[in-house]
Each structure stands twice: as C-alpha cells, then as structure tokens.
Design a protein around this motif. Sequence first.
Motif, PDB file in Angstrom:
ATOM      1  N   SER A 175       0.844  -1.202   0.000  1.00 53.17           N
ATOM      2  CA  SER A 175       0.000   0.000   0.000  1.00 53.17           C
ATOM      3  C   SER A 175       0.874   1.246   0.000  1.00 53.17           C
ATOM      4  O   SER A 175       2.037   1.210   0.405  1.00 53.17           O
ATOM      5  N   ARG A 176       0.289   2.344  -0.479  1.00 59.01           N
ATOM      6  CA  ARG A 176       1.028   3.598  -0.566  1.00 59.01           C
ATOM      7  C   ARG A 176       0.181   4.726   0.001  1.00 59.01           C
ATOM      8  O   ARG A 176      -0.978   4.882  -0.357  1.00 59.01           O
ATOM      9  N   ARG A 177       0.762   5.511   0.928  1.00 55.64           N
ATOM     10  CA  ARG A 177       0.074   6.683   1.465  1.00 55.64           C
ATOM     11  C   ARG A 177      -0.032   7.730   0.378  1.00 55.64           C
ATOM     12  O   ARG A 177       0.877   7.887  -0.435  1.00 55.64           O
TER      13      ARG A 177
ATOM     14  N   LEU B 115      -2.846  13.670   5.159  1.00 62.79           N
ATOM     15  CA  LEU B 115      -3.039  12.322   4.635  1.00 62.79           C
ATOM     16  C   LEU B 115      -4.409  12.248   3.986  1.00 62.79           C
ATOM     17  O   LEU B 115      -5.435  12.452   4.649  1.00 62.79           O
TER      18      LEU B 115
ATOM     19  N   VAL C  55      -4.959   5.847   1.825  1.00 66.58           N
ATOM     20  CA  VAL C  55      -3.973   4.805   1.571  1.00 66.58           C
ATOM     21  C   VAL C  55      -4.461   4.007   0.373  1.00 66.58           C
ATOM     22  O   VAL C  55      -5.603   3.539   0.348  1.00 66.58           O
TER      23      VAL C  55
ATOM     24  N   SER D 156      -3.938   0.890  -2.544  1.00 64.63           N
ATOM     25  CA  SER D 156      -3.348  -0.410  -2.836  1.00 64.63           C
ATOM     26  C   SER D 156      -3.251  -0.646  -4.333  1.00 64.63           C
ATOM     27  O   SER D 156      -2.775  -1.692  -4.774  1.00 64.63           O
TER      28      SER D 156
ATOM     29  N   TRP E 102      -3.340   1.736   8.125  1.00 63.47           N
ATOM     30  CA  TRP E 102      -4.124   2.948   8.362  1.00 63.47           C
ATOM     31  C   TRP E 102      -5.381   2.873   7.518  1.00 63.47           C
ATOM     32  O   TRP E 102      -5.339   2.520   6.358  1.00 63.47           O
TER      33      TRP E 102
END
Length: 101
Positions: free
Chosen positions: A21-23, A30, A33, A35, A87
């Motif tokens: 996953s990538r923020r 933020l 998140v 995927s 998260w």
Amino acid sequence: MTQTSHRFPHIVVHTPALDGSRRVTDGDVLLGVASHLDDVIEILRLADLDQIEVEESEHIEWQGGGPDQWPGLSEHPQDDRGAAGLWHVLKPGRPVRAGRS
C-alpha cells in the motif's frame, strides 16, 4: 484588478509499505492509503482533486516507483524494523489507526 491565485496541490504517492500500500498526501494532510492506481484516483476524487490526470500530472510526485509500481510483501527487501500497522481513512485527511487482531 486583482489576480486570483489558484492553489495547485502537491500530491505525493509515497514509497510502498511492506503490504504494497502507498500513502497519498497533499502537503502534510493524509488523503488516504492506496493499494492500486484506481485507489489513488478515488482518493483524489473524494478530495475534490479529480481534475488531475493521475499518471501524467506534474502535481503528483511518485516516490519509490511510478503509477505501475505496486509491490507485494515478497518484493520488499528484508526489513528488521517490523511491519507497521495499517491505516484506514474514514474521511480524507482524518486517519484512524487500525487495531491488530
């Protein structure tokens, strides 16, 4: 006559976590998140930033690989720091740490 300044976001799709996953952030906020690339598109849509062309925009900084880089756990080098918790985002910009089962 006064010029209206438009704020252009600085979106960062961060280096993939151990689970792939990538923020996705806008400055210090933020947004969510992701995927998959489709998740980035949806996160930006929810933040009213869907006018941005995700794969080609100069307003998106891709760290740790481009829009086609979504490695899974087996593709990461060994890391002795341990896996971070996941998260989940209830609303853009309002993260809540998921509990471990």
